[in-house]
Scaffold this motif. Structure first.
Motif, PDB file in Angstrom:
ATOM      1  N   GLY A 174      -4.480  22.630  11.159  1.00  0.00           N
ATOM      2  CA  GLY A 174      -4.267  21.442  10.344  1.00  0.00           C
ATOM      3  C   GLY A 174      -4.485  21.739   8.876  1.00  0.00           C
ATOM      4  O   GLY A 174      -5.004  22.786   8.499  1.00  0.00           O
ATOM      5  N   MET A 175      -4.074  20.785   8.038  1.00  0.00           N
ATOM      6  CA  MET A 175      -4.212  21.026   6.606  1.00  0.00           C
ATOM      7  C   MET A 175      -4.547  19.738   5.867  1.00  0.00           C
ATOM      8  O   MET A 175      -4.030  18.674   6.180  1.00  0.00           O
ATOM      9  CB  MET A 175      -2.914  21.607   6.059  1.00  0.00           C
ATOM     10  N   VAL A 176      -5.428  19.873   4.893  1.00  0.00           N
ATOM     11  CA  VAL A 176      -5.781  18.761   4.004  1.00  0.00           C
ATOM     12  C   VAL A 176      -5.409  19.211   2.596  1.00  0.00           C
ATOM     13  O   VAL A 176      -5.668  20.347   2.225  1.00  0.00           O
ATOM     14  CB  VAL A 176      -7.289  18.451   4.096  1.00  0.00           C
ATOM     15  N   PHE A 177      -4.775  18.310   1.861  1.00  0.00           N
ATOM     16  CA  PHE A 177      -4.195  18.720   0.592  1.00  0.00           C
ATOM     17  C   PHE A 177      -5.054  18.320  -0.604  1.00  0.00           C
ATOM     18  O   PHE A 177      -6.018  17.575  -0.484  1.00  0.00           O
ATOM     19  CB  PHE A 177      -2.789  18.128   0.449  1.00  0.00           C
ATOM     20  N   GLN A 178      -4.611  18.837  -1.745  1.00  0.00           N
ATOM     21  CA  GLN A 178      -5.338  18.615  -2.989  1.00  0.00           C
ATOM     22  C   GLN A 178      -5.470  17.137  -3.324  1.00  0.00           C
ATOM     23  O   GLN A 178      -6.553  16.641  -3.585  1.00  0.00           O
ATOM     24  CB  GLN A 178      -4.563  19.338  -4.086  1.00  0.00           C
ATOM     25  N   LYS A 179      -4.341  16.465  -3.298  1.00  0.00           N
ATOM     26  CA  LYS A 179      -4.356  15.037  -3.591  1.00  0.00           C
ATOM     27  C   LYS A 179      -4.326  14.309  -2.259  1.00  0.00           C
ATOM     28  O   LYS A 179      -3.516  14.630  -1.405  1.00  0.00           O
ATOM     29  CB  LYS A 179      -3.110  14.680  -4.403  1.00  0.00           C
ATOM     30  N   PRO A 180      -5.218  13.325  -2.055  1.00  0.00           N
ATOM     31  CA  PRO A 180      -5.159  12.591  -0.788  1.00  0.00           C
ATOM     32  C   PRO A 180      -3.751  12.045  -0.592  1.00  0.00           C
ATOM     33  O   PRO A 180      -3.190  11.442  -1.506  1.00  0.00           O
ATOM     34  CB  PRO A 180      -6.155  11.441  -0.999  1.00  0.00           C
ATOM     35  N   ASN A 181      -3.163  12.300   0.573  1.00  0.00           N
ATOM     36  CA  ASN A 181      -1.792  11.826   0.796  1.00  0.00           C
ATOM     37  C   ASN A 181      -1.687  10.979   2.062  1.00  0.00           C
ATOM     38  O   ASN A 181      -0.967  11.326   2.992  1.00  0.00           O
ATOM     39  CB  ASN A 181      -0.814  13.009   0.858  1.00  0.00           C
ATOM     40  N   PRO A 182      -2.429   9.851   2.097  1.00  0.00           N
ATOM     41  CA  PRO A 182      -2.283   8.985   3.268  1.00  0.00           C
ATOM     42  C   PRO A 182      -0.846   8.472   3.352  1.00  0.00           C
ATOM     43  O   PRO A 182      -0.168   8.385   2.333  1.00  0.00           O
ATOM     44  CB  PRO A 182      -3.248   7.834   2.987  1.00  0.00           C
ATOM     45  N   PHE A 183      -0.407   8.175   4.571  1.00  0.00           N
ATOM     46  CA  PHE A 183       0.911   7.571   4.738  1.00  0.00           C
ATOM     47  C   PHE A 183       0.827   6.109   4.317  1.00  0.00           C
ATOM     48  O   PHE A 183      -0.225   5.496   4.449  1.00  0.00           O
ATOM     49  CB  PHE A 183       1.356   7.666   6.199  1.00  0.00           C
TER      50      PHE A 183
END
Lengths: 296, 304
Positions: A125-134
């Protein structure tokens, strides 16, 4: 005071090892590999990335251990993010990006033509720099992953478990149906972590997960990472050396080589060692200069 | 250093010379004048049309068939239904094809390949082709098509042929607005979805398209409002006026612009007033559609 002492130690070390640094480094790397060989989750050898022919990262080799937090540190443009995206084939999405060398995940080459990148991303899995909730409700954000993977378990339970693991449950249990955009930045990022956890991955890659967050939210995410490493392997890219020092077990320091009259910037691995060692007695002078704040 | 600084400061603080102020004022008046040209024309048009047309606007006007022989009792039922049917059929045809084309161009096409770039440029070109050209195209290939489309009879000016022709006309517009809406969905949403192990298709279907939907809907409505205002292509594919029966998919049809056009061509003055009343109805429909588009855009706007 302790900073100063550390610095002194580092200098000593660097001076003492100056001549044989490269050799020592290789030995150390081999040593690290040998040490983690029975539990290595990723093992990279000669990994490089090119963007439309331009080398971005070159010749990276090391092994990452299970149930540990590995931090990638280094100045901007040194290829930390590029490299972490090799680990779950997110680089496939960038037109012109090509990966060379070998990325072994549980002894399986991730870039084998027979490997389906979608399957890779389910496990890693991956979590990104900027929170990117749908742009959906909190509940649907978590449920999206299990749904597309066709998980048949009770969805309410899956959502609750993921939110609890990301220590977000108590804050959001009364508003699961409200839009995720209404959460604070830190909550959104923990939601993204919960979302990644909901598909039961093996590894979680975090690409500067706290760079858009305030110190309190950052602290919560760091605590969370320390908790999560009991069950997951975590790789984190960070610009914040203190963060690497606080949370990681091992640290990889990258630097950027300027080539062809500064027009080409190539990221290289300088040193990979237990975090303690990177910050107290780095073997390479460049690492030392970076961690003591003389450069970068 | 200090000297230049104070010189700069003084220059900023000084009032603009009277010449500059006059110029500034003149410029503003000129701009306002340009704006007024458009507004005044619209106002004059609406007032003029309302004066002529309003007396004829009654409920009966909507559900009476048009008549050349008894203009006093003439209505617009067949033309109104024709326009509404054209709009629905056109949407049914153009939305799936337009959105699918946009998805291909935005999500799958490799922009480095010349074929995709050629397609892109030509879609832009198609959007600016005059509507009468589409009318000729529709007449040649749809009405007098080499194949008997859907077995409806070659050479018949049918409602379906009209709708398909209008569909071709607005297809490039729908593709362009859909692409813009799809492009407005941030890449981070796609990455987040793919990183969870969703396939590209799942990502497009469950994240990108729902995110693009408000933009697509707005664009489609605006494209349809252009389609139902078109006259030239419908004349070419054989739309009729003064029809005493309601349209059917495989039969002759009428439409509001066609009715207006034919009314104006009649010798007696009362037909001009009937045309004005019909214009009011058409303007009303367009106003409703554009308001709906604006409402949808504001209501479902995504704040990424």
């Amino acid at each position: 005071m302790s900073e100063r002492k550390r610095e002194g130690e580092g200098l000593e070390q660097a001076a003492g090892l100056d001549m044989g640094t490269r050799l020592e480094e290789r030995d150390e790397r081999a040593g690290a590999d040998a040490e983690t060989v029975d539990e290595a989750i990723f093992s990279l050898s000669g990994v490089g990335v090119t963007y439309s022919g331009a080398q971005a990262v070159e010749d990276v080799s090391f092994g990452l251990a299970t149930n540990e937090i590995t931090a990638f540190i280094g100045p901007s443009g040194c290829g930390k993010s590029t490299l972490i995206r090799c680990l779950n084939r997110m680089n496939d999405l960038i037109p012109g990006a090509e990966v060379e060398g070998e990325v072994l995940y549980h002894d399986q080459d991730l870039y084998d033509p027979k490997i389906d990148p979608v399957q890779v991303r389910k496990r890693i899995g991956m979590v990104f720099q900027k929170p990117n909730p749908f742009p959906k409700s909190i509940y649907d954000n978590i449920a999206f992953g299990p749904k597309v993977l066709g998980v048949k378990d009770d969805m309410d339970e899956t959502v609750e478990r993921a939110l609890r693991r990301a220590s977000l449950w108590d804050e959001v249990k009364d508003r699961l149906k409200s839009n995720a955009f209404g959460m604070s930045g830190g909550q959104q990022q923990r939601l993204c972590i919960a979302r990644a956890l909901a598909v039961s991955p093996d590894v979680i890659l975090m690409d500067e997960p706290c760079s858009a967050l305030d110190p309190i939210s950052t602290g919560r995410i760091e605590d969370l990472m320390l908790e999560l490493k009991q069950s997951y392997s975590i790789v984190i890219v960070t610009h914040n050396m203190h963060q690497a020092a606080r949370v990681s077990d091992r640290t990889a320091f990258f630097t950027v080589d300027l080539r062809a009259g500064e027009s080409q910037r190539v990221g290289k691995l300088v040193e990979f060692a237990p975090t303690e060692q990177i910050f107290t007695s780095p073997r390479d002078r460049r690492t030392e200069e970076y961690v003591t704040g003389k450069f970068g | 250093m200090a000297v230049t600084e104070s010189a700069i400061t003084r220059k900023i603080v000084e009032r603009a010379s009277s010449g500059e102020r006059v110029r500034e004022l003149g410029f503003r008046v000129a701009l306002l004048g340009c704006l007024l040209v458009a507004i005044v024309f619209l106002g004059v048009l609406i007032v003029d049309v309302s004066v002529d047309g309003l007396p004829f606007l009654s409920l009966e006007f909507f559900y009476t068939f048009p008549s050349r022989i008894f203009p006093e009792e003439s209505g617009i039922q067949s033309a109104l239904l024709g326009t509404l049917a054209l709009m629905v059929l056109c949407a049914v045809f153009v939305v799936p094809i337009g959105v699918a084309s946009a998805v291909y161009l935005e999500e799958y096409a490799d922009r480095d390949r010349w074929i995709n770039r050629t397609i892109e440029v030509n879609i832009q070109n198609l959007a600016s082709v005059p509507s009468v050209v589409y009318g000729i195209l529709g007449l040649a290939f749809i009405v007098r098509g080499p194949v008997d489309i859907f077995g409806l009879g070659v050479g018949q000016p049918t409602l379906l042929a009209g709708a398909l022709t209008l569909g071709l006309l607005v297809l490039p517009i729908v593709i362009i607005v859909s692409r813009e809406a799809i492009r407005a969905v941030p890449p981070s949403i796609r990455e987040g979805s793919l990183a969870l192990g969703a396939t590209q298709w799942q990502t497009i279907w469950k994240q990108v398209l729902p995110g693009a939907l408000p933009g697509v809907a707005t664009g489609v409505i605006l494209a349809l409002s252009r389609a139902i205002g078109e006259t030239a292509p419908l004349i070419l594919v054989g739309a009729g006026a003064f029809q005493l029966f309601n349209p059917s998919i495989d039969g002759p049809f009428s439409a509001l612009p066609i009715q207006i056009f034919n009314n104006v061509g009649e010798p007696e003055d009362i037909f001009r007033d009937l045309a004005a009343a019909t214009i009011l109805v058409l303007l009303g429909i367009l106003l409703i559609m554009n308001s709906l588009a604006i409402y949808l855009r504001n209501r479902y706007e995504n704040k990424w």
